[in-house]
Design an enzyme around this catalytic site. Structure first.
Site, mmCIF file in Angstrom:
data_model
loop_
_atom_site.group_PDB
_atom_site.id
_atom_site.type_symbol
_atom_site.label_atom_id
_atom_site.label_comp_id
_atom_site.label_asym_id
_atom_site.label_seq_id
_atom_site.Cartn_x
_atom_site.Cartn_y
_atom_site.Cartn_z
ATOM 1 C CG HIS A 17 -1.907 -1.222 1.211
ATOM 2 N ND1 HIS A 17 -2.199 -1.936 2.212
ATOM 3 C CD2 HIS A 17 -2.748 -1.323 0.396
ATOM 4 C CE1 HIS A 17 -3.125 -2.767 1.994
ATOM 5 N NE2 HIS A 17 -3.422 -2.427 1.045
ATOM 6 C CE LYS A 41 -11.440 -7.728 1.109
ATOM 7 N NZ LYS A 41 -10.345 -6.752 0.871
ATOM 8 N NE ARG A 90 -2.142 -7.381 -4.867
ATOM 9 C CZ ARG A 90 -2.966 -7.575 -3.624
ATOM 10 N NH1 ARG A 90 -2.241 -7.641 -2.630
ATOM 11 N NH2 ARG A 90 -4.088 -8.010 -3.751
ATOM 12 C CB SER A 127 -4.233 -6.795 3.830
ATOM 13 O OG SER A 127 -3.917 -5.548 3.423
HETATM 14 O O1 PNS Z 1 -9.116 -3.192 -0.017
HETATM 15 P P1 PNS Z 1 -10.397 -3.768 -0.483
HETATM 16 O O2 PNS Z 1 -11.340 -4.413 0.627
HETATM 17 O O3 PNS Z 1 -10.499 -4.491 -1.816
HETATM 18 O O4 PNS Z 1 -11.286 -2.241 -0.806
HETATM 19 C C1 PNS Z 1 -12.638 -2.368 -1.415
HETATM 20 C C2 PNS Z 1 -13.240 -0.895 -1.395
HETATM 21 C C3 PNS Z 1 -13.238 -0.746 0.350
HETATM 22 C C4 PNS Z 1 -12.441 0.069 -1.752
HETATM 23 C C5 PNS Z 1 -14.736 -0.942 -1.662
HETATM 24 O O5 PNS Z 1 -15.440 -1.811 -0.815
HETATM 25 C C6 PNS Z 1 -15.386 0.255 -1.374
HETATM 26 O O6 PNS Z 1 -15.132 1.163 -2.193
HETATM 27 N N1 PNS Z 1 -16.225 0.402 -0.427
HETATM 28 C C7 PNS Z 1 -16.909 1.805 0.085
HETATM 29 C C8 PNS Z 1 -18.506 1.552 -0.270
HETATM 30 C C9 PNS Z 1 -18.723 1.887 -1.695
HETATM 31 O O7 PNS Z 1 -18.393 2.787 -2.254
HETATM 32 N N2 PNS Z 1 -19.176 0.563 -2.359
HETATM 33 C C10 PNS Z 1 -19.323 0.579 -3.776
HETATM 34 C C11 PNS Z 1 -18.181 -0.027 -4.564
HETATM 35 S S1 PNS Z 1 -18.521 -0.190 -6.324
#
Ligand code: PNS
Length: 164
Positions: A17, A41, A90, A127
């Site tokens: 990150h 998650k 990645r 992670s």
């Molecule tokens: O590290 P991750 O868990 O892959 O990140 C995913 C994340 C947190 C970026 C995604 O779930 C997100 O944007 N969550 C916020 C809520 C939202 O906007 N959801 C719609 C996504 S299209």
């Protein structure tokens, strides 16, 4: 002057990150590391700890801030005046996972997602692996910035106490 938002769960923040935040800052004048909630998650660390550890990790990077996100990422981007979302890739699996989110975020508000290729030397760092290694008693210190080892160890110990 473009502000970029680099979102993720950061559960916990890793050197991967930090690498992406560093590369993003070289492209954009301000980068906000957005510690968001992924409804798919259950995080190991609470949002306060994830924000705190990410703040410590990027503290040497001028122009990079860390904020929690409660709600839709696109709404947060609008609130902070961000013109772009940044994600690290990645490999192909990351792209397959990220592409629909990029399309959905663009479909909702028009915001574009820029994908940054991370350092190949960190392409195995995730992670999810860090959490799994820690839960099985392995060492995670090579993969994470200062402070993360202690926080993850405490979280693993708490999980173990809850199990008995
Ligand atoms: O590290 P991750 O868990 O892959 O990140 C995913 C994340 C947190 C970026 C995604 O779930 C997100 O944007 N969550 C916020 C809520 C939202 O906007 N959801 C719609 C996504 S299209």
């Amino acid at each position: 002057m473009t502000t970029a938002v680099f979102p993720g769960s950061f559960d916990p923040v890793t050197w991967g990150h930090v690498d992406i935040a560093t590369r993003a800052r070289a492209m954009f004048s301000r980068v906000i590391v957005a510690v968001a909630h992924n409804t798919a998650k259950t995080p190991m660390l609470d949002v306060g700890a994830r924000v705190e550890l990410a703040r410590r990790a990027v503290s040497p990077l001028e122009g990079v801030d860390v904020m929690p996100v409660d709600g839709l990422l696109v709404d947060f981007c609008r609130e902070v005046g961000a013109g772009v979302i940044v994600k690290g890739l990645r490999g192909g699996t990351d792209y397959d996972y990220e592409r629909p989110m990029a399309l959905m975020n663009r479909s909702m508000t028009g915001i574009e997602t820029v994908f940054i290729t991370g350092d190949n030397a960190l392409s195995h760092v995730a992670s999810s692996f860090v959490r799994d290694i820690a839960r099985h008693g392995g060492s995670i210190s090579r993969y994470v910035p200062d402070g993360v080892v202690d926080a993850v160890s405490a979280a693993v110990a708490a999980e173990e106490r809850e199990r008995v």
